[in-house]
Design a protein around this motif. Structure first.
Motif, PDB file in Angstrom:
ATOM      1  N   PHE A  11       0.592  -0.895   4.061  1.00 55.58           N
ATOM      2  CA  PHE A  11       1.945  -0.709   4.269  1.00 55.58           C
ATOM      3  C   PHE A  11       2.744   0.093   4.436  1.00 55.58           C
ATOM      4  CE2 PHE A  11       0.625  -4.470   1.393  1.00 55.58           C
ATOM      5  CZ  PHE A  11       0.694  -5.515   2.244  1.00 55.58           C
ATOM      6  N   ASP A  13       4.956   2.298   2.959  1.00 53.80           N
ATOM      7  CA  ASP A  13       5.630   3.419   1.528  1.00 53.80           C
ATOM      8  C   ASP A  13       4.203   3.852   0.881  1.00 53.80           C
ATOM      9  OD1 ASP A  13       3.793   0.920   0.831  1.00 53.80           O
ATOM     10  OD2 ASP A  13       4.991   0.540  -0.737  1.00 53.80           O
ATOM     11  N   THR A  15       1.180   1.963   0.213  1.00 53.20           N
ATOM     12  CA  THR A  15       0.514   1.056  -0.624  1.00 53.20           C
ATOM     13  C   THR A  15      -0.829   0.745   0.522  1.00 53.20           C
ATOM     14  OG1 THR A  15       1.985   0.460  -1.347  1.00 53.20           O
ATOM     15  CG2 THR A  15       0.320  -0.591  -2.006  1.00 53.20           C
ATOM     16  N   LEU A  17      -3.668  -1.968   0.215  1.00 54.91           N
ATOM     17  CA  LEU A  17      -4.767  -2.784  -0.470  1.00 54.91           C
ATOM     18  C   LEU A  17      -6.388  -3.126  -0.074  1.00 54.91           C
ATOM     19  CD1 LEU A  17      -2.610  -6.085  -0.625  1.00 54.91           C
ATOM     20  CD2 LEU A  17      -2.981  -4.107  -2.508  1.00 54.91           C
ATOM     21  N   PRO A  35      -4.414 -12.004 -10.526  1.00 58.65           N
ATOM     22  CA  PRO A  35      -3.135 -11.929 -10.638  1.00 58.65           C
ATOM     23  C   PRO A  35      -1.924 -11.056 -10.033  1.00 58.65           C
ATOM     24  CG  PRO A  35      -4.079  -9.808 -11.118  1.00 58.65           C
ATOM     25  CD  PRO A  35      -5.407 -10.095 -10.508  1.00 58.65           C
ATOM     26  N   GLY A  37       0.378  -9.708  -7.361  1.00 53.00           N
ATOM     27  CA  GLY A  37       0.625  -8.387  -6.530  1.00 53.00           C
ATOM     28  C   GLY A  37      -1.110  -7.722  -5.973  1.00 53.00           C
ATOM     29  N   SER A  38      -1.835  -8.959  -6.804  1.00 53.00           N
ATOM     30  CA  SER A  38      -3.199  -8.947  -6.733  1.00 53.00           C
ATOM     31  C   SER A  38      -3.492  -8.320  -4.562  1.00 53.00           C
ATOM     32  CB  SER A  38      -4.538  -9.637  -7.255  1.00 53.00           C
ATOM     33  OG  SER A  38      -4.231 -10.614  -6.796  1.00 53.00           O
ATOM     34  N   GLY A  39      -3.162  -9.370  -3.670  1.00 56.80           N
ATOM     35  CA  GLY A  39      -3.163  -9.261  -2.719  1.00 56.80           C
ATOM     36  C   GLY A  39      -3.586 -10.631  -1.836  1.00 56.80           C
ATOM     37  N   LYS A  40      -3.599 -11.386  -2.546  1.00 62.55           N
ATOM     38  CA  LYS A  40      -3.697 -12.834  -2.323  1.00 62.55           C
ATOM     39  C   LYS A  40      -2.950 -13.217  -0.488  1.00 62.55           C
ATOM     40  CE  LYS A  40      -2.758 -15.106  -5.993  1.00 62.55           C
ATOM     41  NZ  LYS A  40      -2.286 -13.746  -7.207  1.00 62.55           N
ATOM     42  N   THR A  42      -0.852 -10.762   1.090  1.00 60.10           N
ATOM     43  CA  THR A  42      -1.849 -10.647   1.885  1.00 60.10           C
ATOM     44  C   THR A  42      -2.731 -10.563   2.546  1.00 60.10           C
ATOM     45  OG1 THR A  42      -0.342  -8.441   0.960  1.00 60.10           O
ATOM     46  CG2 THR A  42      -1.546  -8.203   2.699  1.00 60.10           C
ATOM     47  N   ARG A  51       0.055 -10.246   9.582  1.00 59.12           N
ATOM     48  CA  ARG A  51      -0.329  -9.214   9.585  1.00 59.12           C
ATOM     49  C   ARG A  51      -1.651  -8.816  10.261  1.00 59.12           C
ATOM     50  NH1 ARG A  51       2.540  -6.255   6.256  1.00 59.12           N
ATOM     51  NH2 ARG A  51       4.008  -7.329   4.792  1.00 59.12           N
ATOM     52  N   GLU A 161      -1.188 -21.112  -3.396  1.00 58.63           N
ATOM     53  CA  GLU A 161      -1.054 -21.275  -4.604  1.00 58.63           C
ATOM     54  C   GLU A 161      -0.704 -23.120  -4.806  1.00 58.63           C
ATOM     55  OE1 GLU A 161      -1.355 -19.944  -6.972  1.00 58.63           O
ATOM     56  OE2 GLU A 161      -1.475 -17.840  -7.199  1.00 58.63           O
ATOM     57  N   HIS A 194      -3.580 -18.180  -8.577  1.00 57.89           N
ATOM     58  CA  HIS A 194      -4.096 -17.793  -9.876  1.00 57.89           C
ATOM     59  C   HIS A 194      -4.809 -18.963 -11.210  1.00 57.89           C
ATOM     60  CE1 HIS A 194       0.036 -17.095  -9.942  1.00 57.89           C
ATOM     61  NE2 HIS A 194       0.052 -17.849 -11.126  1.00 57.89           N
ATOM     62  N   ARG A 215      -6.255  -1.440  -4.824  1.00 58.05           N
ATOM     63  CA  ARG A 215      -5.560  -0.397  -4.743  1.00 58.05           C
ATOM     64  C   ARG A 215      -6.298   0.859  -4.402  1.00 58.05           C
ATOM     65  NH1 ARG A 215       0.016  -0.955  -5.523  1.00 58.05           N
ATOM     66  NH2 ARG A 215      -0.074  -3.676  -5.472  1.00 58.05           N
TER      67      ARG A 215
HETATM   68  N1  ATP Z   1       6.521  -5.356   2.932  1.00 57.06           N
HETATM   69  C1  ATP Z   1       5.110  -4.615   1.598  1.00 57.06           C
HETATM   70  N2  ATP Z   1       5.639  -3.270   1.394  1.00 57.06           N
HETATM   71  C2  ATP Z   1       5.073  -2.498   0.491  1.00 57.06           C
HETATM   72  N3  ATP Z   1       4.374  -2.903  -0.692  1.00 57.06           N
HETATM   73  C3  ATP Z   1       4.118  -4.673   0.260  1.00 57.06           C
HETATM   74  C4  ATP Z   1       4.069  -5.439   0.357  1.00 57.06           C
HETATM   75  N4  ATP Z   1       3.923  -7.330   1.066  1.00 57.06           N
HETATM   76  C5  ATP Z   1       3.269  -7.283  -0.591  1.00 57.06           C
HETATM   77  N5  ATP Z   1       2.789  -5.614  -1.093  1.00 57.06           N
HETATM   78  C6  ATP Z   1       2.099  -4.688  -2.223  1.00 57.06           C
HETATM   79  O1  ATP Z   1       0.464  -6.021  -2.183  1.00 57.06           O
HETATM   80  C7  ATP Z   1       0.677  -6.061  -2.999  1.00 57.06           C
HETATM   81  C8  ATP Z   1       0.208  -7.422  -2.821  1.00 57.06           C
HETATM   82  O2  ATP Z   1       0.637  -8.239  -2.629  1.00 57.06           O
HETATM   83  P1  ATP Z   1       0.760  -9.929  -2.461  1.00 57.06           P
HETATM   84  O3  ATP Z   1       1.565 -10.499  -2.023  1.00 57.06           O
HETATM   85  O4  ATP Z   1      -0.824  -9.887  -1.088  1.00 57.06           O
HETATM   86  O5  ATP Z   1       0.648 -10.786  -4.026  1.00 57.06           O
HETATM   87  P2  ATP Z   1      -0.074 -11.849  -4.296  1.00 57.06           P
HETATM   88  O6  ATP Z   1      -1.797 -11.747  -4.804  1.00 57.06           O
HETATM   89  O7  ATP Z   1      -0.087 -13.061  -3.534  1.00 57.06           O
HETATM   90  O8  ATP Z   1       0.979 -12.300  -5.662  1.00 57.06           O
HETATM   91  P3  ATP Z   1       1.954 -13.488  -5.829  1.00 57.06           P
HETATM   92  O9  ATP Z   1       0.562 -13.974  -6.299  1.00 57.06           O
HETATM   93  O10 ATP Z   1       2.713 -12.651  -7.359  1.00 57.06           O
HETATM   94  O11 ATP Z   1       2.288 -13.842  -4.732  1.00 57.06           O
HETATM   95  C9  ATP Z   1       2.254  -6.496  -3.898  1.00 57.06           C
HETATM   96  O12 ATP Z   1       2.291  -6.186  -4.918  1.00 57.06           O
HETATM   97  C10 ATP Z   1       2.750  -5.083  -3.586  1.00 57.06           C
HETATM   98  O13 ATP Z   1       2.859  -4.205  -3.754  1.00 57.06           O
END
Ligand code: ATP
Length: 215
Positions: A11, A13, A15, A17, A35, A37-40, A42, A51, A161, A194, A215
């Motif tokens: 991303f 910033d 970050t 994955l 959990p 924020g783990s990237g599902k 994404t 993306r 989900e 999850h 990460r």
């Molecule tokens: N546009 C972005 N810019 C920066 N970081 C991002 C962005 N989008 C996601 N992230 C980072 O990527 C991580 C994974 O996000 P993602 O939405 O894929 O997780 P998730 O497992 O689907 O979470 P949830 O179960 O809460 O939906 C987030 O914790 C966040 O830190």
């Protein structure tokens, strides 16, 4: 069929994955577990061509979505991928029938009302075609959203989900619907979850475990 190799999504910033490799045969089921924020989400966005990976390769239904130009990618997505998003994104201004008709416009195909009727019938909700989404129960809405995802007979279903807010009976029902549809259409199924009940109900599924170590 879905294959990934060395997949990384970075991303703005900084970050990044990093995802373990996947090889899912056509018609197979993959669970994305991990959990919040783990990237599902994404991973699903990469698979749906919403993306682009910053490194690595991903092929979905015979196509690397990131290699397509935007218009071709939108047409590919509309025709090959059925999304069942966490928030269903049905238009409140339109009837169930018209919500599904939008799918044809998005894919640049001629509108096909009989196909909409057939998709709604297959999920037992054809009687709701003239209603607005606000007048449906949560379970009915989910069936409508699934009918929309399956309307163009996609090669891949991406579900984010799908059982999160459901009680055990409704959870079993949604998983049975997804599995039946995947089996009948030889559609690959990816479920981000999850919810431990999903892994229990789908013991033969491949699992991609995501955790903070991505990460
Ligand atoms: N546009 C972005 N810019 C920066 N970081 C991002 C962005 N989008 C996601 N992230 C980072 O990527 C991580 C994974 O996000 P993602 O939405 O894929 O997780 P998730 O497992 O689907 O979470 P949830 O179960 O809460 O939906 C987030 O914790 C966040 O830190």
């Amino acid at each position: 069929m879905i294959e990934t190799q060395g997949l990384v999504c970075a991303f703005a910033d900084g970050t990044a994955l990093r995802f373990a490799d996947v090889a899912l045969p056509q018609g197979g089921t993959l669970l994305l577990r991990g959990p919040s924020g783990s990237g599902k989400s994404t991973w699903l966005a990469l698979a749906g061509g919403l993306r682009a990976p910053s490194q690595g390769a991903m092929v979905v239904a015979g196509q690397a979505p990131s290699e397509l130009k935007p218009a071709a990618r939108d047409a590919w997505r509309a025709g090959s991928v059925g999304f069942l998003p966490q928030r269903l994104h049905l238009s409140e201004a339109l009837s169930v029938q018209d919500n599904l008709m939008l799918v044809f416009f998005a894919a640049g195909r001629p509108a096909n009302a009989p196909a909409v009727h057939q998709a709604l019938s297959a999920l037992g909700v054809a009687g709701l075609a003239r209603r607005k989404p606000a007048r449906l129960s949560g379970g009915e809405l989910q069936r409508v959203a699934l009918a929309r995802a399956l309307l163009l007979r996609p090669r891949v279903i991406l579900a984010d989900e799908p059982t999160a807010s459901l009680d055990d009976t409704a959870c079993d029902g949604v998983l049975a619907l997804l599995q039946n549809q995947a089996r009948e259409g030889r559609t690959s199924l990816v479920i981000a979850t999850h919810d431990a009940r999903v892994a229990q109900a789908l013991p033969d599924a491949q699992v991609l475990s995501l955790d903070k170590d991505t990460r």
